[in-house]
Write a protein that holds these residues in place. Structure first.
Motif, PDB file in Angstrom:
ATOM      1  N   LEU A 115       0.816  -1.215   0.000  1.00  0.00           N
ATOM      2  CA  LEU A 115       0.000   0.000   0.000  1.00  0.00           C
ATOM      3  C   LEU A 115       0.852   1.267   0.000  1.00  0.00           C
ATOM      4  CD1 LEU A 115      -2.689  -1.172   2.583  1.00  0.00           C
ATOM      5  CD2 LEU A 115      -3.033  -0.840   0.122  1.00  0.00           C
ATOM      6  N   THR A 116       1.931   1.246   0.753  1.00  0.00           N
ATOM      7  CA  THR A 116       2.807   2.418   0.813  1.00  0.00           C
ATOM      8  C   THR A 116       3.496   2.666  -0.523  1.00  0.00           C
ATOM      9  OG1 THR A 116       3.189   2.072   3.180  1.00  0.00           O
ATOM     10  CG2 THR A 116       4.803   3.417   2.001  1.00  0.00           C
ATOM     11  N   SER A 117       3.799   1.600  -1.240  1.00  0.00           N
ATOM     12  CA  SER A 117       4.509   1.709  -2.519  1.00  0.00           C
ATOM     13  C   SER A 117       3.607   2.127  -3.668  1.00  0.00           C
ATOM     14  CB  SER A 117       5.133   0.355  -2.882  1.00  0.00           C
ATOM     15  OG  SER A 117       6.016  -0.092  -1.895  1.00  0.00           O
ATOM     16  N   GLU A 118       2.298   1.954  -3.495  1.00  0.00           N
ATOM     17  CA  GLU A 118       1.358   2.066  -4.611  1.00  0.00           C
ATOM     18  C   GLU A 118       1.526   3.333  -5.442  1.00  0.00           C
ATOM     19  OE1 GLU A 118      -3.492   2.353  -5.388  1.00  0.00           O
ATOM     20  OE2 GLU A 118      -2.719   1.817  -3.413  1.00  0.00           O
ATOM     21  N   ARG A 119       1.425   4.491  -4.823  1.00  0.00           N
ATOM     22  CA  ARG A 119       1.421   5.727  -5.599  1.00  0.00           C
ATOM     23  C   ARG A 119       2.769   5.996  -6.272  1.00  0.00           C
ATOM     24  NH1 ARG A 119      -0.613   7.474  -9.207  1.00  0.00           N
ATOM     25  NH2 ARG A 119      -2.527   6.814  -8.133  1.00  0.00           N
ATOM     26  N   THR A 120       3.853   5.745  -5.579  1.00  0.00           N
ATOM     27  CA  THR A 120       5.163   5.993  -6.167  1.00  0.00           C
ATOM     28  C   THR A 120       5.390   5.082  -7.375  1.00  0.00           C
ATOM     29  OG1 THR A 120       6.077   6.689  -4.042  1.00  0.00           O
ATOM     30  CG2 THR A 120       7.645   6.032  -5.736  1.00  0.00           C
ATOM     31  N   ALA A 121       5.038   3.805  -7.244  1.00  0.00           N
ATOM     32  CA  ALA A 121       5.190   2.867  -8.368  1.00  0.00           C
ATOM     33  C   ALA A 121       4.322   3.277  -9.547  1.00  0.00           C
ATOM     34  CB  ALA A 121       4.835   1.453  -7.914  1.00  0.00           C
ATOM     35  N   LEU A 122       3.084   3.665  -9.277  1.00  0.00           N
ATOM     36  CA  LEU A 122       2.183   4.073 -10.353  1.00  0.00           C
ATOM     37  C   LEU A 122       2.641   5.377 -11.006  1.00  0.00           C
ATOM     38  CD1 LEU A 122      -1.311   3.264  -8.781  1.00  0.00           C
ATOM     39  CD2 LEU A 122      -0.124   1.994 -10.586  1.00  0.00           C
ATOM     40  N   ASN A 123       3.199   6.275 -10.201  1.00  0.00           N
ATOM     41  CA  ASN A 123       3.702   7.525 -10.785  1.00  0.00           C
ATOM     42  C   ASN A 123       4.793   7.267 -11.812  1.00  0.00           C
ATOM     43  OD1 ASN A 123       1.987   9.139  -9.304  1.00  0.00           O
ATOM     44  ND2 ASN A 123       3.524   9.781  -7.819  1.00  0.00           N
ATOM     45  N   PHE A 124       5.714   6.368 -11.480  1.00  0.00           N
ATOM     46  CA  PHE A 124       6.783   6.041 -12.421  1.00  0.00           C
ATOM     47  C   PHE A 124       6.227   5.401 -13.692  1.00  0.00           C
ATOM     48  CE2 PHE A 124       9.978   5.983  -8.787  1.00  0.00           C
ATOM     49  CZ  PHE A 124      10.735   7.028  -9.281  1.00  0.00           C
ATOM     50  N   VAL A 125       5.404   4.389 -13.531  1.00  0.00           N
ATOM     51  CA  VAL A 125       4.891   3.670 -14.699  1.00  0.00           C
ATOM     52  C   VAL A 125       3.939   4.551 -15.513  1.00  0.00           C
ATOM     53  CG1 VAL A 125       3.625   1.640 -15.505  1.00  0.00           C
ATOM     54  CG2 VAL A 125       5.183   1.440 -13.565  1.00  0.00           C
ATOM     55  N   GLY A 126       3.117   5.334 -14.834  1.00  0.00           N
ATOM     56  CA  GLY A 126       2.195   6.215 -15.541  1.00  0.00           C
ATOM     57  C   GLY A 126       2.916   7.271 -16.355  1.00  0.00           C
ATOM     58  N   ARG A 127       3.913   7.906 -15.739  1.00  0.00           N
ATOM     59  CA  ARG A 127       4.664   8.956 -16.436  1.00  0.00           C
ATOM     60  C   ARG A 127       5.447   8.389 -17.618  1.00  0.00           C
ATOM     61  NH1 ARG A 127       5.343  13.570 -18.770  1.00  0.00           N
ATOM     62  NH2 ARG A 127       7.463  14.413 -18.708  1.00  0.00           N
ATOM     63  N   LEU A 128       6.200   7.323 -17.383  1.00  0.00           N
ATOM     64  CA  LEU A 128       7.061   6.791 -18.433  1.00  0.00           C
ATOM     65  C   LEU A 128       6.262   6.085 -19.529  1.00  0.00           C
ATOM     66  CD1 LEU A 128      10.160   5.545 -16.416  1.00  0.00           C
ATOM     67  CD2 LEU A 128       9.640   7.809 -17.321  1.00  0.00           C
ATOM     68  N   SER A 129       5.181   5.425 -19.174  1.00  0.00           N
ATOM     69  CA  SER A 129       4.342   4.789 -20.199  1.00  0.00           C
ATOM     70  C   SER A 129       3.642   5.835 -21.057  1.00  0.00           C
ATOM     71  CB  SER A 129       3.307   3.868 -19.547  1.00  0.00           C
ATOM     72  OG  SER A 129       3.931   2.803 -18.858  1.00  0.00           O
ATOM     73  N   GLY A 130       3.307   6.981 -20.467  1.00  0.00           N
ATOM     74  CA  GLY A 130       2.725   8.066 -21.255  1.00  0.00           C
ATOM     75  C   GLY A 130       3.690   8.546 -22.321  1.00  0.00           C
ATOM     76  N   ILE A 131       4.958   8.693 -21.945  1.00  0.00           N
ATOM     77  CA  ILE A 131       5.988   9.116 -22.899  1.00  0.00           C
ATOM     78  C   ILE A 131       6.184   8.047 -23.973  1.00  0.00           C
ATOM     79  CG2 ILE A 131       8.466   9.570 -23.150  1.00  0.00           C
ATOM     80  CD1 ILE A 131       8.334  10.888 -20.353  1.00  0.00           C
ATOM     81  N   ALA A 132       6.279   6.791 -23.559  1.00  0.00           N
ATOM     82  CA  ALA A 132       6.482   5.702 -24.519  1.00  0.00           C
ATOM     83  C   ALA A 132       5.308   5.591 -25.485  1.00  0.00           C
ATOM     84  CB  ALA A 132       6.685   4.383 -23.780  1.00  0.00           C
ATOM     85  N   THR A 133       4.109   5.776 -24.973  1.00  0.00           N
ATOM     86  CA  THR A 133       2.905   5.670 -25.810  1.00  0.00           C
ATOM     87  C   THR A 133       2.848   6.792 -26.840  1.00  0.00           C
ATOM     88  OG1 THR A 133       1.673   4.553 -24.047  1.00  0.00           O
ATOM     89  CG2 THR A 133       0.376   5.655 -25.751  1.00  0.00           C
ATOM     90  N   LEU A 134       3.140   8.024 -26.421  1.00  0.00           N
ATOM     91  CA  LEU A 134       3.146   9.144 -27.356  1.00  0.00           C
ATOM     92  C   LEU A 134       4.241   8.968 -28.410  1.00  0.00           C
ATOM     93  CD1 LEU A 134       2.123  11.902 -28.258  1.00  0.00           C
ATOM     94  CD2 LEU A 134       3.671  12.944 -26.585  1.00  0.00           C
ATOM     95  N   THR A 135       5.417   8.536 -27.968  1.00  0.00           N
ATOM     96  CA  THR A 135       6.514   8.311 -28.915  1.00  0.00           C
ATOM     97  C   THR A 135       6.133   7.267 -29.954  1.00  0.00           C
ATOM     98  OG1 THR A 135       8.150   8.851 -27.208  1.00  0.00           O
ATOM     99  CG2 THR A 135       8.933   7.648 -29.138  1.00  0.00           C
ATOM    100  N   ALA A 136       5.519   6.186 -29.493  1.00  0.00           N
ATOM    101  CA  ALA A 136       5.115   5.117 -30.416  1.00  0.00           C
ATOM    102  C   ALA A 136       4.114   5.617 -31.446  1.00  0.00           C
ATOM    103  CB  ALA A 136       4.524   3.946 -29.630  1.00  0.00           C
ATOM    104  N   ASP A 137       3.267   6.560 -31.052  1.00  0.00           N
ATOM    105  CA  ASP A 137       2.298   7.130 -31.991  1.00  0.00           C
ATOM    106  C   ASP A 137       3.021   7.913 -33.088  1.00  0.00           C
ATOM    107  OD1 ASP A 137      -0.094   7.773 -33.160  1.00  0.00           O
ATOM    108  OD2 ASP A 137      -0.876   8.930 -31.462  1.00  0.00           O
ATOM    109  N   TYR A 138       4.018   8.712 -32.704  1.00  0.00           N
ATOM    110  CA  TYR A 138       4.827   9.423 -33.696  1.00  0.00           C
ATOM    111  C   TYR A 138       5.538   8.439 -34.628  1.00  0.00           C
ATOM    112  CZ  TYR A 138       4.488  14.229 -31.901  1.00  0.00           C
ATOM    113  OH  TYR A 138       4.052  15.481 -31.557  1.00  0.00           O
ATOM    114  N   VAL A 139       6.136   7.427 -34.048  1.00  0.00           N
ATOM    115  CA  VAL A 139       6.885   6.447 -34.846  1.00  0.00           C
ATOM    116  C   VAL A 139       5.965   5.729 -35.827  1.00  0.00           C
ATOM    117  CG1 VAL A 139       8.187   4.279 -34.716  1.00  0.00           C
ATOM    118  CG2 VAL A 139       8.676   6.132 -33.095  1.00  0.00           C
ATOM    119  N   ARG A 140       4.782   5.377 -35.357  1.00  0.00           N
ATOM    120  CA  ARG A 140       3.825   4.655 -36.204  1.00  0.00           C
ATOM    121  C   ARG A 140       3.435   5.490 -37.431  1.00  0.00           C
ATOM    122  NH1 ARG A 140       1.271   2.796 -32.297  1.00  0.00           N
ATOM    123  NH2 ARG A 140      -0.053   4.616 -31.920  1.00  0.00           N
TER     124      ARG A 140
END
Length: 292
Positions: free
Chosen positions: A107-132
């Motif tokens: 429970l203590t880790s939840e928000r920090t872990a999600l912040n990392f994955v949410g932020r970095l996956s957002g960047i990866a997803t946008l980049t993939a759209d440009y590449v596509r």
């Protein structure tokens, strides 16, 4: 059993030192002086829990090694099973990680872990759209130094997870002569001559221009390895490619959008750099659900 970190990464490399530094800094920011007072007050210490990290939208995942490091930093008893790896394209509803162990740590880790994955996956997803949108062309999509302070290595890693490429990491790994350098140095030829005299044999020199007249002047010097074509329209980019005749690498930058990227690629430039990949990516919708 926890999935080894080596199996979480995409083909892109992210230093374990960068992961550890970011995780410690983020947890320190969240835990403060007294720790997770809510979990301490409401969850008995011996309680166990299992949770699923779930993608709530389609996209490209990045940041899983950081999420795992967050969970395990708070308890060595936490076990994490990865169902995908960084760089994977997922559908909405995909189970990304299964986490089990001491409930307080989860429970203590939840928000920090999600912040990392949410932020970095957002960047990866946008980049993939440009590449596509540039598929079938030679164009490479690059990020810039317009990154979140302290998170550059992570955000540039996320760009690579999305199929993009990195521009320079900092001021120290390439010479990039901007308009203000030209103005202070007294012109294109003087600034390039000084740069070439200073640069080692492995250091590339790129110079920014915003007109075809400036591009012609750069080409006449023969001193640049690459030219950044700043805020040029499609017709001007096309003419710039014709003028250069492959003598220098050409990079388009400024005003690049998802709507314009295919047209830019069709001009024949080699690279496009866009700060939007990192400074304007929307957070990826991801959640952590406790299993009953």
């Amino acid at each position: 059993m926890t999935t080894p970190a080596s199996l979480l990464h995409s083909d892109a490399f992210l230093s374990q030192l960068a992961i550890d530094e970011a995780v410690v800094r983020a947890l320190d920011e969240d835990l403060g002086r007294a720790g997770d007072v809510t979990s301490i007050a409401t969850i008995p210490e011996a309680t166990k829990a299992q949770a699923i990290m779930v993608a709530r939208q389609p996209g490209v995942i990045a940041g899983l090694p950081l999420a795992v490091a967050v969970f395990q930093k708070l308890s060595s008893e936490v076990r994490v099973q990865a169902h995908v790896r960084d760089g994977a394209s997922v559908a909405a509803g995909t189970h990304v990680l299964t986490i089990s162990g001491p409930a307080r740590a989860v429970l203590t880790s939840e928000r920090t872990a999600l912040n990392f994955v949410g932020r970095l996956s957002g960047i990866a997803t946008l980049t993939a759209d440009y590449v596509r949108r540039t598929a079938g062309t030679k164009l490479r999509i690059c990020c810039t130094r317009k990154t979140t302070p302290g998170l550059r290595a992570l955000e540039k890693y996320a760009v690579r997870c999305g199929g993009g490429f990195n521009h320079r990491f900092g001021l120290d790994d390439a010479i990039l002569i901007k308009d203000n350098h030209i103005a202070v140095a007294g012109g294109i030829r003087p600034v390039l001559e000084r740069a070439r005299a200073h640069a080692g044999h492995l250091v590339k020199i790129e110079i920014e221009v915003d007109t075809l007249k400036q591009l012609r002047e750069v080409l006449e010097t023969g001193l640049a390895d690459a030219v950044l074509l700043d805020n040029m329209d499609i017709a001007t980019l096309t003419e710039a490619v014709r003028m250069a005749e492959g003598r220098v690498v050409l990079e388009a930058s400024g005003g690049v959008t998802l709507d314009s990227i295919a047209q830019i690629a069709a001009t024949g430039v080699d690279y496009v750099s866009s700060g939007a990949l990192t400074h304007s990516a929307t957070n990826f919708d991801i959640a952590l659900d406790i299993e009953a």
